[in-house]
Design an enzyme around this catalytic site. Structure first.
Site, short mmCIF file in Angstrom:
data_model
loop_
_atom_site.label_atom_id
_atom_site.label_comp_id
_atom_site.label_asym_id
_atom_site.label_seq_id
_atom_site.Cartn_x
_atom_site.Cartn_y
_atom_site.Cartn_z
N GLY A 52 0.83 -1.21 0.00
CA GLY A 52 0.00 0.00 0.00
C GLY A 52 0.86 1.25 0.00
N GLY A 53 2.07 1.12 -0.54
CA GLY A 53 3.04 2.22 -0.51
C GLY A 53 2.72 3.37 -1.44
CB THR B 278 -8.21 1.51 11.98
OG1 THR B 278 -9.13 2.51 12.38
CG2 THR B 278 -9.04 0.29 11.63
CG ASP B 279 -9.31 5.21 15.77
OD1 ASP B 279 -9.64 4.88 14.60
OD2 ASP B 279 -9.34 6.38 16.17
CD GLU B 280 -12.86 4.14 11.18
OE1 GLU B 280 -13.88 3.56 10.79
OE2 GLU B 280 -12.34 5.09 10.59
CE1 TYR C 22 -10.46 0.59 6.68
CE2 TYR C 22 -11.38 1.86 8.49
CZ TYR C 22 -10.28 1.42 7.77
OH TYR C 22 -9.01 1.80 8.15
N GLY D 122 -0.31 4.65 -1.32
CA GLY D 122 -1.37 5.33 -0.60
C GLY D 122 -0.79 6.44 0.28
CG PHE D 123 -2.43 9.69 3.64
CD1 PHE D 123 -1.52 10.74 3.60
CD2 PHE D 123 -3.21 9.52 4.79
CE1 PHE D 123 -1.38 11.60 4.69
CE2 PHE D 123 -3.08 10.39 5.87
CZ PHE D 123 -2.16 11.41 5.83
CB ILE D 124 -0.29 5.93 6.06
CG1 ILE D 124 -1.51 6.70 6.58
CG2 ILE D 124 0.70 5.70 7.21
CD1 ILE D 124 -2.36 5.94 7.57
N1 LIG Z 1 -5.81 7.15 7.09
C1 LIG Z 1 -6.07 6.94 8.36
O1 LIG Z 1 -6.52 7.85 9.05
C2 LIG Z 1 -5.81 5.59 8.99
C3 LIG Z 1 -5.92 5.47 10.38
C4 LIG Z 1 -5.64 4.22 10.98
C5 LIG Z 1 -5.26 3.15 10.18
N2 LIG Z 1 -5.18 3.31 8.83
C6 LIG Z 1 -4.77 2.14 8.04
O2 LIG Z 1 -3.54 2.51 7.39
C7 LIG Z 1 -3.46 1.86 6.13
C8 LIG Z 1 -3.17 2.88 5.03
O3 LIG Z 1 -4.21 3.87 5.03
P1 LIG Z 1 -4.18 5.09 4.00
O4 LIG Z 1 -4.99 6.17 4.60
O5 LIG Z 1 -2.79 5.36 3.56
O6 LIG Z 1 -5.00 4.45 2.79
P2 LIG Z 1 -5.02 4.78 1.24
O7 LIG Z 1 -6.38 4.42 0.79
O8 LIG Z 1 -4.48 6.15 1.00
O9 LIG Z 1 -3.95 3.74 0.63
C9 LIG Z 1 -4.17 2.36 0.56
C10 LIG Z 1 -3.30 1.80 -0.57
O10 LIG Z 1 -3.49 0.38 -0.59
C11 LIG Z 1 -3.55 -0.04 -1.94
N3 LIG Z 1 -4.29 -1.30 -1.99
C12 LIG Z 1 -5.59 -1.52 -1.66
N4 LIG Z 1 -5.91 -2.82 -1.80
C13 LIG Z 1 -4.77 -3.44 -2.23
C14 LIG Z 1 -4.46 -4.78 -2.57
N5 LIG Z 1 -5.38 -5.75 -2.50
N6 LIG Z 1 -3.19 -5.07 -2.98
C15 LIG Z 1 -2.25 -4.09 -3.08
N7 LIG Z 1 -2.50 -2.79 -2.78
C16 LIG Z 1 -3.75 -2.48 -2.36
C17 LIG Z 1 -4.24 1.09 -2.70
O11 LIG Z 1 -3.93 1.06 -4.10
C18 LIG Z 1 -3.68 2.32 -1.97
O12 LIG Z 1 -2.55 2.84 -2.65
C19 LIG Z 1 -4.77 1.09 5.95
O13 LIG Z 1 -4.55 -0.25 6.28
C20 LIG Z 1 -5.72 1.75 6.92
O14 LIG Z 1 -6.70 0.84 7.37
C21 LIG Z 1 -5.45 4.49 8.22
#
Ligand SMILES: NC(=O)c1ccc[n+]([C@@H]2O[C@H](COP(=O)([O-])OP(=O)(O)OC[C@H]3O[C@@H](n4cnc5c(N)ncnc54)[C@H](O)[C@@H]3O)[C@@H](O)[C@H]2O)c1
Length: 340
Positions: A8-9, A127-129, A152, A11-13
């Site tokens: 998920g690299g 997540t906290d959810e 989710y 994505g945002f985090i």
């Molecule tokens: N954003 C928040 O506030 C938050 C808080 C707590 C936990 N999290 C957790 O942190 C993680 C990252 O969150 P984020 O906000 O960066 O999410 P995001 O949606 O920005 O990024 C997720 C990434 O995962 C990739 N992805 C999804 N399904 C996939 C799969 N089957 N195979 C390969 N890649 C896949 C997507 O293409 C995307 O780039 C998640 O697991 C989320 O549950 C997020």
């Protein structure tokens, strides 16, 4: 050279975590299926020899070949479907990535341990959810029962249980983090803060669900990445760690605070006004974490002040407005999750 996999690299985090690890001189392997965008905006200049990208679903058995080839110390699993409204609209995708995907990673790690006779630490980002919503003054510790409300959070909760069972049964080296809401550079425009910023910059009204009373705990993504690295280095096998700040604010007050910050920087358009819209079905009222465990046992604590982090985040979107153009407006600004 130390090697780490981040799923998920793009994505945002995940992309912020990759930047953090590259700065720590890790060789980073990014596995992402590129669901929304064509690559990561934050990593577009990181094509150096310490970085490798695989356009792959975490459900693929090719994960084993990557583990075998690179033999990383750690895999940070962030690949997931993450938008609660989308999970209400189309839960199946959440089962695919957040449960089956985690199951596949666990199976590939189990095979690796058996064949290569070595452990790779799995840091799973939850997540906290998973704890469900709380009343005023309550908070969730790692011992609190899971009470997920949306597809989710239920999919994330399932993965956490599966991971704990693999630690107990197969002695896989894994730790779990449960973090609160993140904000910062590069968050996809479907989430609250980037949506508000996009609408402010485009002289649109600011849609707030219900009466804006839903309250979340917020952390800057840089503090979260530092927390994940701390858990990787010092976390105890099989344990969960909450990562929070204690900063709780409801959506209405957050929007008002953002508007106060923004007004000092730009002139607001006439249409920039709060607009209450129909609430999300099953919307949790409040999340709050007790994060004493990571603070006391692993000596981590958040550093970035909320207001300053929010201001820096606004500045980042202003300077990187083209980030919004990477995404289809149709996908990101259409209201989802009302059709139950
Ligand atoms: N954003 C928040 O506030 C938050 C808080 C707590 C936990 N999290 C957790 O942190 C993680 C990252 O969150 P984020 O906000 O960066 O999410 P995001 O949606 O920005 O990024 C997720 C990434 O995962 C990739 N992805 C999804 N399904 C996939 C799969 N089957 N195979 C390969 N890649 C896949 C997507 O293409 C995307 O780039 C998640 O697991 C989320 O549950 C997020």
């Amino acid at each position: 050279m130390k090697k780490a996999i981040v799923t998920g690299g793009n994505g945002f985090i995940g992309s912020n975590l990759i930047k953090f690890l590259l700065d720590k001189k890790y060789f980073v392997i990014n596995i992402d299926k590129n669901k929304y965008s064509n690559g990561s905006y934050l990593l577009k200049d990181r094509k150096g020899k310490n970085y490798k990208f695989f356009n792959l679903d975490i459900n693929s058995i090719k994960i084993f070949n990557i583990l075998k080839k690179y033999k990383p110390e750690v895999i940070f699993n962030l690949a997931a479907e993450t938008h609660v409204d989308r999970s209400i609209e189309k839960p199946k995708d959440f089962i695919h990535s957040n449960i089956n995907g985690v199951f596949n990673i666990l199976e590939q790690l189990r095979k690796y341990k058996k064949k290569i006779k070595k452990d790779i630490r799995l840091v799973h980002i939850s997540t906290d959810e998973v704890y469900g919503d709380l009343k005023e003054k309550e908070s969730s510790s790692e011992k609190s029962a899971y009470k997920p409300s949306s597809p989710y959070s239920a999919s994330k909760a399932s993965a956490d249980h599966l991971i704990k069972s693999y630690v107990r049964t197969y002695k896989l080296d894994s730790v779990i983090s449960n973090c609160c809401n993140n904000f910062g550079p590069g968050q996809y425009p479907e989430k609250l803060i980037p949506t508000l910023i996009f609408n402010i910059l485009n002289n649109n009204s600011l849609p707030i669900y219900g009466k804006g009373e839903n309250s979340r705990e917020w952390i800057h993504v840089d503090d979260h990445c530092r927390g994940l690295f701390t858990i990787f280095k010092k976390g105890k096998i099989g344990e969960s760690y909450n990562i929070g700040t204690g900063i709780n604010i409801n959506n209405l007050n957050l929007t008002k605070l953002l508007l106060r910050i923004v007004k000092k920087k730009i002139r607001l358009g006439k249409k920039v006004r709060i607009k209450f819209v129909k609430d999300r079905p099953g919307h949790d009222l409040r999340y709050a974490l007790n994060s004493q465990k990571i603070m006391r046992k692993l000596k981590w604590k958040s550093k970035i002040k909320f207001e300053k982090g929010l201001e820096d985040t606004f500045d980042w979107y202003l300077e990187n407005y083209k980030f919004f153009n990477l995404f289809s407006k149709k996908n990101f600004f259409k209201r989802l999750g009302l059709n139950t």
